[in-house]
Design a protein around this motif. Structure first.
Motif, PDB file in Angstrom:
ATOM      1  N   PRO A 218       9.480 -16.739   8.275  1.00  0.00           N
ATOM      2  CA  PRO A 218       8.919 -16.271   9.556  1.00  0.00           C
ATOM      3  C   PRO A 218       8.441 -14.820   9.506  1.00  0.00           C
ATOM      4  CG  PRO A 218      10.881 -17.586   9.950  1.00  0.00           C
ATOM      5  CD  PRO A 218      10.776 -17.420   8.462  1.00  0.00           C
ATOM      6  N   ARG A 219       9.219 -13.941   8.888  1.00  0.00           N
ATOM      7  CA  ARG A 219       8.821 -12.528   8.824  1.00  0.00           C
ATOM      8  C   ARG A 219       7.550 -12.338   8.009  1.00  0.00           C
ATOM      9  NH1 ARG A 219      10.843  -7.491   9.694  1.00  0.00           N
ATOM     10  NH2 ARG A 219      12.801  -8.343  10.474  1.00  0.00           N
ATOM     11  N   GLU A 220       7.464 -13.001   6.850  1.00  0.00           N
ATOM     12  CA  GLU A 220       6.269 -12.883   6.014  1.00  0.00           C
ATOM     13  C   GLU A 220       5.042 -13.422   6.738  1.00  0.00           C
ATOM     14  OE1 GLU A 220       8.319 -13.404   1.570  1.00  0.00           O
ATOM     15  OE2 GLU A 220       7.622 -15.146   2.699  1.00  0.00           O
ATOM     16  N   LEU A 221       5.227 -14.519   7.441  1.00  0.00           N
ATOM     17  CA  LEU A 221       4.114 -15.137   8.153  1.00  0.00           C
ATOM     18  C   LEU A 221       3.565 -14.207   9.225  1.00  0.00           C
ATOM     19  CD1 LEU A 221       2.829 -18.001   7.925  1.00  0.00           C
ATOM     20  CD2 LEU A 221       4.219 -18.640   9.897  1.00  0.00           C
ATOM     21  N   TYR A 222       4.460 -13.527   9.915  1.00  0.00           N
ATOM     22  CA  TYR A 222       4.064 -12.654  11.020  1.00  0.00           C
ATOM     23  C   TYR A 222       3.540 -11.308  10.517  1.00  0.00           C
ATOM     24  CZ  TYR A 222       4.325 -10.315  15.574  1.00  0.00           C
ATOM     25  OH  TYR A 222       4.024  -9.633  16.718  1.00  0.00           O
ATOM     26  N   GLU A 223       4.246 -10.721   9.553  1.00  0.00           N
ATOM     27  CA  GLU A 223       3.899  -9.373   9.097  1.00  0.00           C
ATOM     28  C   GLU A 223       2.843  -9.355   8.001  1.00  0.00           C
ATOM     29  OE1 GLU A 223       4.825  -6.900  10.679  1.00  0.00           O
ATOM     30  OE2 GLU A 223       6.739  -7.342  11.654  1.00  0.00           O
ATOM     31  N   ALA A 224       2.713 -10.453   7.251  1.00  0.00           N
ATOM     32  CA  ALA A 224       1.743 -10.488   6.153  1.00  0.00           C
ATOM     33  C   ALA A 224       0.970 -11.805   6.169  1.00  0.00           C
ATOM     34  CB  ALA A 224       2.465 -10.297   4.817  1.00  0.00           C
ATOM     35  N   PRO A 225       0.209 -12.078   7.226  1.00  0.00           N
ATOM     36  CA  PRO A 225      -0.565 -13.331   7.286  1.00  0.00           C
ATOM     37  C   PRO A 225      -1.581 -13.383   6.153  1.00  0.00           C
ATOM     38  CG  PRO A 225      -1.289 -11.788   8.985  1.00  0.00           C
ATOM     39  CD  PRO A 225      -0.051 -11.205   8.387  1.00  0.00           C
ATOM     40  N   ALA A 226      -1.836 -14.601   5.663  1.00  0.00           N
ATOM     41  CA  ALA A 226      -2.732 -14.760   4.521  1.00  0.00           C
ATOM     42  C   ALA A 226      -4.204 -14.755   4.927  1.00  0.00           C
ATOM     43  CB  ALA A 226      -2.406 -16.065   3.794  1.00  0.00           C
ATOM     44  N   SER A 227      -4.475 -14.923   6.211  1.00  0.00           N
ATOM     45  CA  SER A 227      -5.868 -14.986   6.657  1.00  0.00           C
ATOM     46  C   SER A 227      -5.974 -14.556   8.110  1.00  0.00           C
ATOM     47  CB  SER A 227      -6.414 -16.416   6.512  1.00  0.00           C
ATOM     48  OG  SER A 227      -5.748 -17.283   7.415  1.00  0.00           O
ATOM     49  N   ARG A 228      -7.203 -14.353   8.531  1.00  0.00           N
ATOM     50  CA  ARG A 228      -7.464 -14.010   9.926  1.00  0.00           C
ATOM     51  C   ARG A 228      -6.995 -15.135  10.850  1.00  0.00           C
ATOM     52  NH1 ARG A 228     -12.479 -11.029  12.282  1.00  0.00           N
ATOM     53  NH2 ARG A 228     -12.225 -11.364  14.511  1.00  0.00           N
ATOM     54  N   TRP A 229      -7.229 -16.395  10.434  1.00  0.00           N
ATOM     55  CA  TRP A 229      -6.818 -17.531  11.257  1.00  0.00           C
ATOM     56  C   TRP A 229      -5.312 -17.530  11.475  1.00  0.00           C
ATOM     57  CZ3 TRP A 229      -3.691 -21.809  11.074  1.00  0.00           C
ATOM     58  CH2 TRP A 229      -3.914 -22.785  12.050  1.00  0.00           C
ATOM     59  N   ILE A 230      -4.536 -17.283  10.421  1.00  0.00           N
ATOM     60  CA  ILE A 230      -3.079 -17.231  10.541  1.00  0.00           C
ATOM     61  C   ILE A 230      -2.668 -16.091  11.465  1.00  0.00           C
ATOM     62  CG2 ILE A 230      -0.923 -16.768   9.311  1.00  0.00           C
ATOM     63  CD1 ILE A 230      -1.801 -19.465   8.619  1.00  0.00           C
ATOM     64  N   ALA A 231      -3.281 -14.921  11.302  1.00  0.00           N
ATOM     65  CA  ALA A 231      -2.944 -13.756  12.131  1.00  0.00           C
ATOM     66  C   ALA A 231      -3.177 -14.050  13.609  1.00  0.00           C
ATOM     67  CB  ALA A 231      -3.768 -12.548  11.697  1.00  0.00           C
ATOM     68  N   GLU A 232      -4.258 -14.771  13.921  1.00  0.00           N
ATOM     69  CA  GLU A 232      -4.568 -15.098  15.316  1.00  0.00           C
ATOM     70  C   GLU A 232      -3.683 -16.217  15.844  1.00  0.00           C
ATOM     71  OE1 GLU A 232      -9.008 -14.354  16.549  1.00  0.00           O
ATOM     72  OE2 GLU A 232      -8.990 -15.458  14.664  1.00  0.00           O
ATOM     73  N   PHE A 233      -3.315 -17.169  14.971  1.00  0.00           N
ATOM     74  CA  PHE A 233      -2.545 -18.316  15.430  1.00  0.00           C
ATOM     75  C   PHE A 233      -1.081 -17.965  15.661  1.00  0.00           C
ATOM     76  CE2 PHE A 233      -0.024 -22.190  14.654  1.00  0.00           C
ATOM     77  CZ  PHE A 233      -0.544 -22.991  15.660  1.00  0.00           C
ATOM     78  N   VAL A 234      -0.521 -17.129  14.824  1.00  0.00           N
ATOM     79  CA  VAL A 234       0.902 -16.784  14.913  1.00  0.00           C
ATOM     80  C   VAL A 234       1.052 -15.468  15.677  1.00  0.00           C
ATOM     81  CG1 VAL A 234       3.011 -16.298  13.624  1.00  0.00           C
ATOM     82  CG2 VAL A 234       1.383 -17.972  12.746  1.00  0.00           C
ATOM     83  N   GLY A 235       1.408 -15.540  16.945  1.00  0.00           N
ATOM     84  CA  GLY A 235       1.632 -14.340  17.749  1.00  0.00           C
ATOM     85  C   GLY A 235       0.339 -13.700  18.234  1.00  0.00           C
ATOM     86  N   HIS A 269      -2.578  -6.570  -2.636  1.00  0.00           N
ATOM     87  CA  HIS A 269      -3.537  -7.094  -3.608  1.00  0.00           C
ATOM     88  C   HIS A 269      -4.865  -6.368  -3.433  1.00  0.00           C
ATOM     89  CE1 HIS A 269      -0.629 -10.258  -4.336  1.00  0.00           C
ATOM     90  NE2 HIS A 269      -0.606 -10.516  -3.034  1.00  0.00           N
ATOM     91  N   PRO A 270      -5.566  -6.089  -4.531  1.00  0.00           N
ATOM     92  CA  PRO A 270      -6.847  -5.376  -4.428  1.00  0.00           C
ATOM     93  C   PRO A 270      -7.830  -6.101  -3.511  1.00  0.00           C
ATOM     94  CG  PRO A 270      -6.121  -5.547  -6.719  1.00  0.00           C
ATOM     95  CD  PRO A 270      -5.202  -6.412  -5.925  1.00  0.00           C
ATOM     96  N   VAL A 271      -8.570  -5.319  -2.744  1.00  0.00           N
ATOM     97  CA  VAL A 271      -9.562  -5.879  -1.827  1.00  0.00           C
ATOM     98  C   VAL A 271     -10.861  -6.087  -2.585  1.00  0.00           C
ATOM     99  CG1 VAL A 271     -10.889  -5.480   0.276  1.00  0.00           C
ATOM    100  CG2 VAL A 271      -8.492  -4.795   0.175  1.00  0.00           C
ATOM    101  N   ALA A 272     -11.329  -7.357  -2.613  1.00  0.00           N
ATOM    102  CA  ALA A 272     -12.514  -7.690  -3.396  1.00  0.00           C
ATOM    103  C   ALA A 272     -13.801  -7.615  -2.570  1.00  0.00           C
ATOM    104  CB  ALA A 272     -12.370  -9.077  -4.001  1.00  0.00           C
ATOM    105  N   LYS A 273     -13.669  -7.736  -1.240  1.00  0.00           N
ATOM    106  CA  LYS A 273     -14.852  -7.779  -0.385  1.00  0.00           C
ATOM    107  C   LYS A 273     -15.042  -6.452   0.348  1.00  0.00           C
ATOM    108  CE  LYS A 273     -14.499 -12.770   0.432  1.00  0.00           C
ATOM    109  NZ  LYS A 273     -14.346 -13.829   1.459  1.00  0.00           N
ATOM    110  N   ALA A 274     -16.312  -6.153   0.647  1.00  0.00           N
ATOM    111  CA  ALA A 274     -16.606  -4.923   1.391  1.00  0.00           C
ATOM    112  C   ALA A 274     -16.347  -5.105   2.875  1.00  0.00           C
ATOM    113  CB  ALA A 274     -18.056  -4.505   1.154  1.00  0.00           C
ATOM    114  N   THR A 275     -16.573  -6.324   3.384  1.00  0.00           N
ATOM    115  CA  THR A 275     -16.347  -6.617   4.796  1.00  0.00           C
ATOM    116  C   THR A 275     -14.946  -7.188   4.968  1.00  0.00           C
ATOM    117  OG1 THR A 275     -18.696  -7.075   5.134  1.00  0.00           O
ATOM    118  CG2 THR A 275     -17.151  -7.906   6.799  1.00  0.00           C
TER     119      THR A 275
END
Length: 366
Positions: A218-235, A269-275
């Protein structure tokens, strides 16, 4: 080896792919939650584990044995349904004993096991009542006792608390957690309630469109979401789209349209995209009338945004504020109510400074 291994399982209904080559490991003694919006495939996956649906592709391994083709009553898995599915003409004792009788257990053993289950779920004195004489919470306990009576290796729970009111749901969550710890059994619960999943489960798998989007604590999901969709869906979350700029070590600089330049901590993890997208949870954003005190944080390591409070929601333990930034964007802040009186509260129309540190930010590439 995990107790349960779901290996590239797929299930289609006509042209619709309900579960899409999904793989997942569940450990012995784990309380695992499948979380996702309606129609994401979580209940279909649960029904395949129970044997009520057969996978079109893939394997379901329990203790290393493929049970995908095993009949429901022959696999050491039980399922507790959302509507409880109690037999209205049978009393509590006979509802709990039903599966044991079908399995051919001796009568004396059934009597002992039913008494054990009644005590386990605290239904003493209600054994002779029928379902229509029970409250919602009591019906839920009967269904749970019936599911546990055959001592399955895995117990599947399909939104078992959905019919309960908020107070009863919260107390039942704690009882289920304690029961699972005492039995040492593997529980897999399906829910669309984020708070329920985060309260009860040791790990959560978030599903969307038949696939697992992230599996984490639960903590990893909330504090370190893997994507924008996860960040918006959880909390709740504040999101700012922007471009990564040249930056110094240990810090990332993102130029956004709505919040100006945001300084974030260097991602894991290194950011690969500019946007990218910068995500900040509401409770990480502090409000003040003049900005943070000089000794609160290092002056160079802070993000400041100016705006006006547009909405205030008092929720007891905390208050949520919507702040309209000078850029026109809306920002949500959630602050604990540490004082009994509203001496530290802000009101609609009041101008404030919202601030947060680089460590409060999560940088997402998708």
């Amino acid at each position: 080896m995990p107790l349960l291994r779901i290996d590239t399982v797929a299930k289609k209904f006509g042209a619709f792919r309900a579960v899409d080559k999904l793989s997942l490991d569940v450990r012995a003694g784990e309380f695992f939650a499948l979380l996702g919006p309606s129609g994401c495939g979580k209940t279909t996956l649960l029904r395949m584990l129970a044997g009520f649906e057969t996978p079109d592709e893939g394997r379901i391994l329990l203790d290393g044995k493929d049970i995908a083709q095993v009949l429901p009553h022959e696999r050491p898995v039980n399922m507790m349904f959302q509507n409880y599915a109690l037999f209205p003409h049978l009393n509590v004792r006979d509802n709990i004993a039903f599966g044991l009788k079908r399995a051919g257990m001796p009568r004396s053993d059934i009597k002992t096991r039913v008494a054990e289950m009644v005590a386990l779920v605290k239904l003493d004195g209600l054994e002779k009542r029928k379902p229509d004489q029970l409250s919602g919470g009591q019906k839920q306990r009967v269904a749970l006792a019936r599911s546990l009576a055959r001592r399955p290796q895995v117990l599947l729970l399909d939104e078992p608390l959905a019919a309960l009111d908020k107070k009863l749901r919260e107390s039942t969550q704690l009882e289920l957690m304690e029961l699972q710890r005492r039995l040492g059994m593997t529980f897999i619960i399906v829910t669309h309630d984020q708070e329920e999943a985060m309260t009860m489960a040791s790990r959560i798998g978030v599903m969307d469109a038949g696939r697992l989007q992230q599996v984490a604590t639960p903590r990893e999901l909330y504090e370190a979401p893997a994507s924008r969709w996860i960040a918006e869906f959880v909390g709740e979350v504040n999101l700012f789209d922007g471009q990564v700029e040249p930056h110094e070590s240990n810090r990332l600089t993102v130029a956004t349209r709505d919040a100006g330049t945001i300084f974030t901590a260097e991602p894991r993890h290194p950011v690969a995209k500019a946007t990218v997208c910068v995500a900040i949870r509401p409770e990480k954003i502090k409000l003040s009338r003049r900005g943070p005190a000089s000794d609160a944080v290092n002056a160079h390591a802070i993000n400041r945004l100016e705006g006006v409070v547009s909405d205030v929601s008092y929720l007891g333990g905390f208050t949520t504020y919507k702040v309209k930034l000078d850029s026109g964007a809306m920002l949500r802040s959630s602050m604990a109510n540490t004082a009994r009186l509203d001496v530290d509260a802000y009101s609609a129309g009041q101008r404030v400074t919202a601030w947060f540190t680089p460590d409060d930010c999560v940088v997402l590439e998708q």
